[in-house]
Design an enzyme around this catalytic site. Structure first.
Site, PDB file in Angstrom:
ATOM      1  N   TYR A   1       0.837  -1.366  -0.517  1.00 28.67           N
ATOM      2  CA  TYR A   1       0.412  -0.276  -0.272  1.00 28.67           C
ATOM      3  C   TYR A   1       0.704   1.675   0.048  1.00 28.67           C
ATOM      4  CZ  TYR A   1      -4.328  -2.085  -0.010  1.00 28.67           C
ATOM      5  OH  TYR A   1      -5.101  -3.036  -1.062  1.00 28.67           O
TER       6      TYR A   1
ATOM      7  N   HIS B   1     -14.405   2.293  -3.009  1.00 33.12           N
ATOM      8  CA  HIS B   1     -13.236   0.680  -1.832  1.00 33.12           C
ATOM      9  C   HIS B   1     -12.738   1.554  -1.185  1.00 33.12           C
ATOM     10  CE1 HIS B   1     -13.908  -2.448  -5.961  1.00 33.12           C
ATOM     11  NE2 HIS B   1     -15.144  -2.142  -4.817  1.00 33.12           N
TER      12      HIS B   1
ATOM     13  N   CYS C   1      -9.649   0.840  17.468  1.00 40.33           N
ATOM     14  CA  CYS C   1     -10.644   1.662  18.259  1.00 40.33           C
ATOM     15  C   CYS C   1     -11.146   1.781  16.985  1.00 40.33           C
ATOM     16  CB  CYS C   1      -9.826   2.997  18.514  1.00 40.33           C
ATOM     17  SG  CYS C   1      -8.753   3.989  17.431  1.00 40.33           S
TER      18      CYS C   1
ATOM     19  N   CYS D   1      -4.733   4.793  20.086  1.00 37.92           N
ATOM     20  CA  CYS D   1      -5.130   4.181  22.014  1.00 37.92           C
ATOM     21  C   CYS D   1      -3.235   2.478  20.642  1.00 37.92           C
ATOM     22  CB  CYS D   1      -6.210   2.979  21.376  1.00 37.92           C
ATOM     23  SG  CYS D   1      -6.147   1.923  19.523  1.00 37.92           S
TER      24      CYS D   1
ATOM     25  N   GLY E   1     -12.973   2.340 -18.295  1.00 38.78           N
ATOM     26  CA  GLY E   1     -12.083   1.790 -17.612  1.00 38.78           C
ATOM     27  C   GLY E   1     -12.093   0.647 -16.504  1.00 38.78           C
ATOM     28  N   THR E   2     -13.755   0.604 -16.273  1.00 39.23           N
ATOM     29  CA  THR E   2     -13.370  -0.645 -15.451  1.00 39.23           C
ATOM     30  C   THR E   2     -13.993  -1.869 -16.025  1.00 39.23           C
ATOM     31  OG1 THR E   2     -14.158  -1.709 -13.909  1.00 39.23           O
ATOM     32  CG2 THR E   2     -15.496  -0.243 -15.509  1.00 39.23           C
ATOM     33  N   SER E   3     -13.071  -3.148 -16.044  1.00 32.58           N
ATOM     34  CA  SER E   3     -13.240  -4.591 -16.259  1.00 32.58           C
ATOM     35  C   SER E   3     -14.473  -5.294 -16.396  1.00 32.58           C
ATOM     36  CB  SER E   3     -12.029  -5.798 -15.885  1.00 32.58           C
ATOM     37  OG  SER E   3     -11.676  -5.377 -14.433  1.00 32.58           O
TER      38      SER E   3
ATOM     39  N   GLU F   1     -10.865  -2.238 -24.497  1.00 26.61           N
ATOM     40  CA  GLU F   1     -11.569  -3.705 -24.719  1.00 26.61           C
ATOM     41  C   GLU F   1     -13.626  -3.773 -24.436  1.00 26.61           C
ATOM     42  OE1 GLU F   1      -9.248  -5.988 -23.296  1.00 26.61           O
ATOM     43  OE2 GLU F   1      -9.864  -6.108 -21.347  1.00 26.61           O
TER      44      GLU F   1
ATOM     45  N   CYS G   1      -9.402   6.195 -22.674  1.00 24.52           N
ATOM     46  CA  CYS G   1     -10.221   7.406 -22.271  1.00 24.52           C
ATOM     47  C   CYS G   1     -10.233   8.424 -22.058  1.00 24.52           C
ATOM     48  CB  CYS G   1     -11.274   6.864 -20.951  1.00 24.52           C
ATOM     49  SG  CYS G   1     -10.238   6.607 -19.437  1.00 24.52           S
TER      50      CYS G   1
HETATM   51  P1  OAD Z   1      -9.745  -3.546 -13.592  1.00 26.73           P
HETATM   52  O1  OAD Z   1      -7.406  -4.090 -13.927  1.00 26.73           O
HETATM   53  O2  OAD Z   1     -10.192  -4.737 -13.280  1.00 26.73           O
HETATM   54  O3  OAD Z   1      -9.600  -3.337 -15.412  1.00 26.73           O
HETATM   55  C1  OAD Z   1      -9.139  -2.043 -15.545  1.00 26.73           C
HETATM   56  C2  OAD Z   1      -9.865  -2.037 -17.192  1.00 26.73           C
HETATM   57  O4  OAD Z   1      -9.278  -0.904 -17.465  1.00 26.73           O
HETATM   58  C3  OAD Z   1      -9.681  -2.974 -18.342  1.00 26.73           C
HETATM   59  O5  OAD Z   1     -11.365  -3.418 -18.807  1.00 26.73           O
HETATM   60  C4  OAD Z   1      -8.875  -2.071 -18.839  1.00 26.73           C
HETATM   61  O6  OAD Z   1      -9.910  -2.649 -20.612  1.00 26.73           O
HETATM   62  C5  OAD Z   1      -9.643  -0.601 -18.632  1.00 26.73           C
HETATM   63  N1  OAD Z   1      -8.657  -0.019 -19.252  1.00 26.73           N
HETATM   64  C6  OAD Z   1      -7.047  -0.495 -19.644  1.00 26.73           C
HETATM   65  N2  OAD Z   1      -6.494   1.107 -19.897  1.00 26.73           N
HETATM   66  C7  OAD Z   1      -7.456   1.436 -20.359  1.00 26.73           C
HETATM   67  C8  OAD Z   1      -7.464   2.597 -20.813  1.00 26.73           C
HETATM   68  N3  OAD Z   1      -6.307   3.799 -20.751  1.00 26.73           N
HETATM   69  N4  OAD Z   1      -8.387   3.874 -21.302  1.00 26.73           N
HETATM   70  C9  OAD Z   1     -10.091   2.767 -21.112  1.00 26.73           C
HETATM   71  N5  OAD Z   1     -10.036   1.243 -20.194  1.00 26.73           N
HETATM   72  C10 OAD Z   1      -8.498   0.951 -19.481  1.00 26.73           C
HETATM   73  O7  OAD Z   1      -9.959  -2.983 -13.212  1.00 26.73           O
HETATM   74  P2  OAD Z   1     -11.173  -2.372 -12.327  1.00 26.73           P
HETATM   75  O8  OAD Z   1     -12.113  -2.799 -12.902  1.00 26.73           O
HETATM   76  O9  OAD Z   1     -11.325  -0.851 -11.758  1.00 26.73           O
HETATM   77  O10 OAD Z   1     -10.693  -3.123  -5.944  1.00 26.73           O
HETATM   78  O11 OAD Z   1     -11.077  -3.289 -10.738  1.00 26.73           O
HETATM   79  C11 OAD Z   1     -11.573  -3.017  -9.978  1.00 26.73           C
HETATM   80  C12 OAD Z   1     -11.294  -3.698  -8.198  1.00 26.73           C
HETATM   81  O12 OAD Z   1     -10.246  -4.798  -8.787  1.00 26.73           O
HETATM   82  C13 OAD Z   1     -10.498  -2.398  -7.980  1.00 26.73           C
HETATM   83  O13 OAD Z   1     -10.996  -1.291  -8.051  1.00 26.73           O
HETATM   84  C14 OAD Z   1      -9.568  -3.536  -7.207  1.00 26.73           C
HETATM   85  C15 OAD Z   1      -9.384  -4.185  -7.418  1.00 26.73           C
HETATM   86  O14 OAD Z   1      -9.087  -5.882  -7.452  1.00 26.73           O
HETATM   87  C16 OAD Z   1      -9.939  -3.475  -4.670  1.00 26.73           C
HETATM   88  O15 OAD Z   1      -9.042  -3.159  -4.543  1.00 26.73           O
HETATM   89  C17 OAD Z   1     -11.047  -3.877  -3.384  1.00 26.73           C
END
Ligand code: OAD
Length: 360
Positions: free
Chosen positions: A153, A211, A222, A260, A297-299, A325, A341
């Site tokens: 971290y 998150h 505490c 604490c 930008g999320t999978s 993708e 993006c």
């Molecule tokens: P991921 O790493 O699973 O997915 C990232 C996404 O971003 C993928 O779909 C990529 O194709 C896309 N990507 C990468 N570069 C990009 C760009 N330049 N423009 C647009 N898209 C792009 O990340 P998250 O979906 O955020 O949780 O993952 C969700 C959670 O899984 C995170 O919050 C984290 C992780 O484990 C915790 O830490 C609790």
């Protein structure tokens, strides 16, 4: 591509081979009736690269999920064969709908920060040293070796502190500012899975962090939550490098509570932990009122965030995805803009670079 999904519960184990984007990944674990009855799910669950999802709930509800699991295998194939849904990348049509929307929600993930130089979780650069994120971001890993988890971290805190928000973060802030100035009845709200605070640093006002944040700590004794931007957070965690051997750190030298002296932990949601119910409720509330959902930008494989897209989509809300993708959310998207993006989003939102530079 098929993947084996294994579900382990107190009542036994079962497994299935399913295509990667099979809706079971959504339906099994985002059973709306279970969620609304507040049945405990281990949050967040990863579904695309899933190895195990522990189902920790009663026999009755376990059966309910097993039932859904089996029943949607056939509906998937039926739907897949009959589906002739068209996904559009028509910018004008997108902008036409955007201009008519008044409650816009942007659900963001690691991809929005990728062009700021922050690695995503499931990309090629997803490993930290030799570990996967899921091996370190757990209560078990912290109990076993809090020093190692803190190195992970603190590395991310230091990395993020050295990076800046990019044009994708900034264009959402400019949109928010434009609404505040010119059409206060319209709103844009970011719901992010990211813990890097880059939306806030881009001066976005309305951000819901699902998150938690890398820059908050929580006392294991505490439970006090504190903002902490110290760099390094403690001297023993100074200058953490990717290519160094794991440091052995005495627990007394790790971050400690001022009140604490209890051991502090990052105030982020780990695998196997539930989201703050208040935060989840707010996110679900937003999905029930939004009229335009951007998925950036999320999978879309980590629950419960991944269940937010289907929640909005089943209300008929227009979903527009910005990704390099296709993802698990793509089957719900009306618009899909492929590409980084930081390029596609400002263009879609019609936010020019001069507007961004004037804004800061
Ligand atoms: P991921 O790493 O699973 O997915 C990232 C996404 O971003 C993928 O779909 C990529 O194709 C896309 N990507 C990468 N570069 C990009 C760009 N330049 N423009 C647009 N898209 C792009 O990340 P998250 O979906 O955020 O949780 O993952 C969700 C959670 O899984 C995170 O919050 C984290 C992780 O484990 C915790 O830490 C609790």
């Amino acid at each position: 591509m098929k993947q084996q999904i294994k579900v382990r519960s107190a009542f036994g184990h079962f497994s299935r081979n399913l295509p990667r984007h099979h809706p079971c990944f959504l339906k099994v674990f985002s059973c709306h009736s279970c969620l609304s009855r507040k049945i405990f799910f281990p949050f967040p669950i990863i579904s695309s690269s899933i190895k195990q999802a522990r189902a920790i709930h009663s026999t009755k509800n376990f059966c309910l999920n097993l039932l859904n699991f089996n029943s949607c295998v056939s509906s998937y194939h039926q739907r897949n064969m009959s589906s002739n849904r068209k996904v559009s990348s028509d910018m004008n049509a997108f902008q036409d709908q955007l201009n008519r929307a008044s409650k816009i929600v942007a659900l963001t993930g690691a991809g929005i920060s990728a062009e700021s130089g922050i690695p995503t979780f499931r990309g090629a650069d997803g490993l930290w040293r030799k570990y996967k994120c899921e091996e370190l971001a757990t209560p078990e890993a912290f109990a076993k070796d809090p020093g190692l988890v803190w190195q992970f971290y603190e590395y991310r805190r230091q990395l993020v502190s050295s990076k800046e928000p990019n044009l994708a973060h900034k264009s959402l802030s400019v949109l928010e500012q434009n609404f505040l100035r010119n059409s206060p009845q319209r709103q844009v709200i970011v719901v992010t899975q990211n813990v890097d605070e880059l939306h806030r640093r881009a001066e976005m006002k309305r951000v819901l962090e699902l998150h938690g944040s890398l820059f908050k700590t929580r006392c294991t004794q505490c439970k006090a939550v504190k903002t902490n931007y110290n760099n390094p957070i403690v001297p023993a965690l100074d200058k953490i490098e990717l290519d160094e051997l794991d440091r052995h750190i005495d627990p007394k030298d790790l971050p400690r509570c001022e009140k604490c002296t209890g051991l502090l932990r990052p105030h982020v949601v780990w695998f196997g932990e539930q989201l703050d119910p208040f935060v989840l409720k707010q996110a679900e509330g937003l999905m029930s009122v939004t009229d335009f959902l951007l998925v950036i930008g999320t999978s879309s494989v980590v629950y419960p965030a991944a269940s937010l897209v289907p929640q909005a989509a089943t209300r008929g809300v227009t979903v527009s995805e910005f990704n390099i993708e296709q993802t698990a959310a793509s089957e719900y998207s009306k618009f899909f803009f492929k590409g980084p993006c930081a390029q596609t989003l400002p263009k879609a939102l019609q936010i020019g670079e001069t507007m961004i530079s004037h804004w800061g």
